[in-house]
Design a protein around this motif. Structure first.
Motif, short mmCIF file in Angstrom:
data_model
loop_
_atom_site.label_atom_id
_atom_site.label_comp_id
_atom_site.label_asym_id
_atom_site.label_seq_id
_atom_site.Cartn_x
_atom_site.Cartn_y
_atom_site.Cartn_z
N SER B 6 9.97 -12.41 20.03
CA SER B 6 9.48 -12.87 18.73
C SER B 6 9.53 -11.75 17.70
O SER B 6 9.72 -11.99 16.53
CB SER B 6 8.08 -13.45 18.85
OG SER B 6 7.11 -12.44 18.75
N GLU B 7 9.32 -10.51 18.13
CA GLU B 7 9.38 -9.42 17.16
C GLU B 7 10.81 -8.99 16.85
O GLU B 7 11.08 -8.36 15.85
CB GLU B 7 8.60 -8.19 17.68
CG GLU B 7 7.27 -8.01 16.99
CD GLU B 7 6.19 -8.83 17.66
OE1 GLU B 7 6.38 -9.22 18.83
OE2 GLU B 7 5.16 -9.11 17.01
N GLY B 10 12.94 -13.40 14.39
CA GLY B 10 12.16 -13.90 13.27
C GLY B 10 10.95 -13.02 12.99
O GLY B 10 10.49 -12.94 11.85
N GLY B 11 10.43 -12.35 14.03
CA GLY B 11 9.23 -11.54 13.86
C GLY B 11 9.41 -10.41 12.88
O GLY B 11 8.72 -10.34 11.87
N VAL B 12 10.39 -9.55 13.17
CA VAL B 12 10.64 -8.42 12.28
C VAL B 12 11.03 -8.92 10.89
O VAL B 12 10.61 -8.37 9.87
CB VAL B 12 11.74 -7.51 12.88
CG1 VAL B 12 12.38 -6.65 11.80
CG2 VAL B 12 11.15 -6.64 13.98
N ARG B 13 11.79 -10.00 10.87
CA ARG B 13 12.21 -10.56 9.58
C ARG B 13 10.98 -10.99 8.77
O ARG B 13 10.92 -10.78 7.56
CB ARG B 13 13.13 -11.75 9.83
CG ARG B 13 13.90 -12.17 8.60
CD ARG B 13 14.84 -13.30 8.92
NE ARG B 13 14.10 -14.39 9.57
CZ ARG B 13 14.67 -15.35 10.30
NH1 ARG B 13 15.96 -15.35 10.49
NH2 ARG B 13 13.94 -16.30 10.84
N SER B 14 10.01 -11.59 9.45
CA SER B 14 8.80 -12.02 8.73
C SER B 14 8.03 -10.82 8.18
O SER B 14 7.48 -10.89 7.09
CB SER B 14 7.89 -12.81 9.67
OG SER B 14 8.52 -14.00 10.05
N VAL B 15 7.98 -9.74 8.97
CA VAL B 15 7.28 -8.54 8.50
C VAL B 15 7.97 -8.02 7.25
O VAL B 15 7.32 -7.71 6.24
CB VAL B 15 7.25 -7.46 9.60
CG1 VAL B 15 6.64 -6.18 9.07
CG2 VAL B 15 6.46 -7.95 10.81
N LEU B 16 9.29 -7.95 7.30
CA LEU B 16 10.03 -7.46 6.13
C LEU B 16 9.80 -8.37 4.92
O LEU B 16 9.61 -7.90 3.81
CB LEU B 16 11.53 -7.37 6.45
CG LEU B 16 11.90 -6.29 7.47
CD1 LEU B 16 13.37 -6.39 7.84
CD2 LEU B 16 11.59 -4.90 6.92
N ARG B 17 9.80 -9.67 5.17
CA ARG B 17 9.58 -10.62 4.07
C ARG B 17 8.20 -10.46 3.47
O ARG B 17 8.02 -10.50 2.25
CB ARG B 17 9.73 -12.05 4.58
CG ARG B 17 11.17 -12.47 4.74
CD ARG B 17 11.22 -13.87 5.30
NE ARG B 17 12.58 -14.33 5.38
CZ ARG B 17 12.95 -15.42 6.06
NH1 ARG B 17 12.04 -16.13 6.70
NH2 ARG B 17 14.20 -15.78 6.08
N ALA B 18 7.20 -10.29 4.35
CA ALA B 18 5.83 -10.11 3.86
C ALA B 18 5.75 -8.85 3.00
O ALA B 18 5.14 -8.86 1.91
CB ALA B 18 4.86 -10.03 5.03
N LEU B 19 6.38 -7.77 3.46
CA LEU B 19 6.33 -6.52 2.70
C LEU B 19 7.11 -6.66 1.40
O LEU B 19 6.72 -6.12 0.36
CB LEU B 19 6.89 -5.37 3.55
CG LEU B 19 6.11 -5.09 4.84
CD1 LEU B 19 6.77 -3.99 5.64
CD2 LEU B 19 4.66 -4.71 4.52
N ASP B 20 8.20 -7.42 1.44
CA ASP B 20 8.98 -7.65 0.22
C ASP B 20 8.18 -8.45 -0.81
O ASP B 20 8.29 -8.21 -2.01
CB ASP B 20 10.30 -8.37 0.54
CG ASP B 20 11.28 -7.44 1.24
OD1 ASP B 20 11.05 -6.22 1.21
OD2 ASP B 20 12.26 -7.93 1.82
N THR B 47 7.40 -20.96 3.32
CA THR B 47 7.40 -19.60 3.88
C THR B 47 6.49 -18.69 3.05
O THR B 47 5.67 -17.96 3.60
CB THR B 47 8.84 -19.04 3.88
OG1 THR B 47 9.67 -19.92 4.63
CG2 THR B 47 8.89 -17.65 4.48
N LEU B 51 3.12 -16.73 4.28
CA LEU B 51 3.03 -15.26 4.24
C LEU B 51 1.90 -14.82 3.32
O LEU B 51 1.17 -13.88 3.62
CB LEU B 51 4.37 -14.66 3.79
CG LEU B 51 5.50 -14.80 4.81
CD1 LEU B 51 6.82 -14.29 4.22
CD2 LEU B 51 5.19 -14.03 6.10
#
Lengths: 253, 253
Positions: B6-7, B10-20, B47, B51
């Motif tokens: 999961s990390e 989609g996991g890492v992608r979600s983290v990047l999106r949240a930070l973006d 999404t 987030l």
């Protein structure tokens, strides 16, 4: 659809995990190794490694030459942003200062609710040698302490139950404290969060009359007896009224 | 295995999106609506909503009473942490001040590399009315500007190619600039990142001789002619030497 799905399950979980890893850095842990993060988080090493790499890529973590991690320079940008967003109007700064002086030198603070926690967003440190020290931005429990009860006094019963449940507290006791805080507009506490630390807090409302913040005086229990609190209340409620009239705080969601 | 999976996707992608999403808040956008975040990020509304809820839960975003979002009080905690982690030793602060004074009042700064970007971590603002303004923690491109070339001078060829490719730049030209910066220990630039803004930067190394930072002077092109740069170089390289000797910077990873 695939996008939404990834954020709903593992996606959101990963974001929370990444933020939890960041939260493991504090005053007593300015640097951490990957191993320490694995131990402190309970996550698999492969997960930690991946999340750390992601946080490092965006500058939220920084790898020292000895391999240990520290908060990254990318946080400085948000630091500036958050400090600007939460900078008090000058009149509010002055109000906290006067409150501290009029209380005889106790520390005065403003807390806001943040999810099921509370956060100190501003303070005027007292002049007494024995003083209660709180860091700006530090997360504290909502269920404990005078400020917590004032902030809870504006919440729904369902939310209050959730907070009580999350903290392993009796919801009836907490509801009664919140009710009392709502009725009086203030609350007092002694040694709930930390032994020998006491506080008295009053309600600050937004332009729709909703609880937006708690303004408090905090210090050692010995200086917060019933007589002290009686003496503090007029200056504290005056400060709460002034802060309310400045209308710079909103109740949040 | 499921966790790691999961990390990794989609996991890492979600983290990047949240930070973006967080990064969409800046000086000119202190508050944003969900609609604006959707438009600016290009993400699906569902999404963004998820987030935002996650970031709000951890206090990184704050919902005002009018429904608009602002940077949350939870960031204040990391603000304090990052500022402490990146606070310069007093001698380094003094070094930047002297450099600014000796340059006749230009702004002096320290940049470090952060992934494929560079970040200003400290500065002494110049005294000239027309001055080059940079915010602490602001991300800037690594491929452009004197500080970028100094920081790249310590990187591998493969990394350099990646930076060039990511920025749509000719890798040979960038490699030549980095090589020249490595040879001289300094670099100069004019109007690469922003028109009419020039800079000269020198290398600061860690205790293993690796490039840890760039110290720079920046200002309008008209005050950074070849003659000016010749006059700046002795004071700039002296500052770089002093900062290197203070050994407070590490090369990072």
């Amino acid at each position: 659809m695939e996008r939404a799905a990834s954020e709903s399950g593992g996606g959101v979980r990963s974001v929370l995990r990444a933020l939890d890893l960041l939260a493991l850095f504090d005053e007593s842990h300015r640097t951490r190794s990957v191993r320490e993060l694995v131990d402190a988080s309970g996550l698999a090493k492969s997960t930690v490694v991946r999340l750390v790499a992601t946080l490092e890529e965006r500058g939220l973590l920084w790898v020292q030459s000895d391999g240990r991690l520290t908060p990254g320079a990318g946080l400085l940008r948000w630091a500036a942003l958050a400090q600007e967003a939460w900078r008090l109007p000058l009149e509010a700064v002055e109000c906290l200062r006067v409150l501290s002086v009029e209380s005889g030198g106790e520390s005065s603070r403003i807390y806001v609710r943040q999810g099921t926690s509370r956060v100190c967003v501003a303070q005027h440190e007292g002049t007494q040698q024995l003083r209660h020290v709180v860091r700006i931005g530090e997360e504290m429990p909502l269920w404990a302490g005078a400020s917590g009860h004032v902030l809870l006094s504006g919440c729904t019963d369902a939310f209050l139950r959730r907070v009580a449940k999350g903290a392993g507290q009796d919801p009836e006791v907490l509801a009664e404290r919140a009710r009392l805080a709502a009725e009086r507009g203030w609350a007092a506490s002694d040694g709930e969060r930390e032994r020998s630390v006491a506080a008295v807090a009053a309600r600050v409302t937004d332009d729709q009359g909703r609880v937006a913040a708690a303004v408090s005086l905090g210090g050692p229990s010995s200086r917060f007896t019933a007589e002290h609190i009686e003496a503090f209340l007029p200056v504290l409620t005056k400060a709460a009224r002034e802060l309310t009239e400045l209308r710079f705080l909103s109740a949040g969601s």
